[in-house]
Design a protein around this motif. Structure first.
Motif, mmCIF file in Angstrom:
data_model
loop_
_atom_site.group_PDB
_atom_site.id
_atom_site.type_symbol
_atom_site.label_atom_id
_atom_site.label_comp_id
_atom_site.label_asym_id
_atom_site.label_seq_id
_atom_site.Cartn_x
_atom_site.Cartn_y
_atom_site.Cartn_z
ATOM 1 N N PRO A 208 0.825 -1.216 0.000
ATOM 2 C CA PRO A 208 0.000 0.000 0.000
ATOM 3 C C PRO A 208 0.857 1.263 0.000
ATOM 4 O O PRO A 208 1.937 1.293 0.581
ATOM 5 C CB PRO A 208 -0.810 -0.102 1.289
ATOM 6 C CG PRO A 208 -0.307 -1.282 2.035
ATOM 7 C CD PRO A 208 0.747 -1.961 1.228
ATOM 8 N N VAL A 209 0.347 2.282 -0.664
ATOM 9 C CA VAL A 209 1.000 3.586 -0.707
ATOM 10 C C VAL A 209 0.028 4.601 -0.121
ATOM 11 O O VAL A 209 -1.144 4.625 -0.489
ATOM 12 C CB VAL A 209 1.379 3.976 -2.156
ATOM 13 C CG1 VAL A 209 1.920 5.384 -2.230
ATOM 14 C CG2 VAL A 209 2.366 2.989 -2.729
ATOM 15 N N GLU A 210 0.514 5.435 0.788
ATOM 16 C CA GLU A 210 -0.334 6.454 1.400
ATOM 17 C C GLU A 210 -0.583 7.581 0.390
ATOM 18 O O GLU A 210 0.357 8.174 -0.122
ATOM 19 C CB GLU A 210 0.333 7.015 2.652
ATOM 20 C CG GLU A 210 -0.529 7.946 3.454
ATOM 21 C CD GLU A 210 -1.746 7.264 4.065
ATOM 22 O OE1 GLU A 210 -2.770 7.949 4.202
ATOM 23 O OE2 GLU A 210 -1.677 6.063 4.381
ATOM 24 N N GLY B 285 -3.079 1.931 -3.938
ATOM 25 C CA GLY B 285 -3.311 3.221 -3.301
ATOM 26 C C GLY B 285 -3.366 4.323 -4.336
ATOM 27 O O GLY B 285 -2.992 4.141 -5.484
#
Length: 174
Positions: free
Chosen positions: A4-6, A173
């Motif tokens: 996941p990437v914010e 994300g």
């Protein structure tokens, strides 16, 4: 494996001005497209993982042309050499031979910058000029309609890139 990437923040929830909302979300999605492609080597940018066969680089090239077709050629009626240059001989998206990923990214960022200039000089209720994409024989859209159309196209294509990037390397994300 999924990574996941914010995401960066969306435009503020306190915005009520339609112009600021449209432009804020349009820039959010323009940036999302570039974030989705960030870190992919050129070979992956030119590789399809979908049955339809389009590649991430072809999608970026398509969006550069979307900006030009709807805002430069469409709204401002500026002369454009190849408004449909993202379509190959088989009418599918393509990137011309010899065009690097950096070339396509530069064309995309330049098209976005020109779009911002055009929008900054107009009101949402202004109608597209005739003589470019619109010849006046049919309804001519307002800037608000064009921006909303372009925004929904970006949102849809960022979703496509979400799936593509996850299939390529597990990155998810905004």
């Amino acid at each position: 494996m999924v990574t996941p990437v914010e995401p960066p923040p969306e435009p503020p929830e306190s915005l009520t001005d339609p112009r600021e909302l449209l432009l804020g979300y349009l820039d959010f999605y323009r940036d999302a497209v570039l974030r989705k492609l960030d870190g992919l080597p050129e070979e992956r940018l030119r590789t399809s993982v979908l049955p339809s066969g389009w590649t991430p680089l072809e999608l970026l090239n398509h969006l550069a042309h979307v900006e030009t077709r709807w805002l430069s050629w469409g709204f401002a009626a500026e002369p454009v050499d190849e408004p449909w240059g993202d379509h190959g001989p088989d009418d599918r998206w393509h990137v011309p031979d010899g065009r690097s990923a950096e070339d396509v990214k530069a064309a995309f960022t330049a098209a976005c910058a020109r779009s911002r200039e055009i929008v900054a000089a107009a009101r949402l209720d202004d109608l597209a000029a005739t003589g470019g994409r619109f010849d006046g024989s049919g309804p001519v859209p307002s800037l608000a309609w064009i921006l909303f159309h372009v925004l929904q196209e970006y949102a849809r294509h960022v979703g496509h890139l979400d799936v593509t990037r996850e299939l390529m390397d597990g990155m998810i994300g905004e």
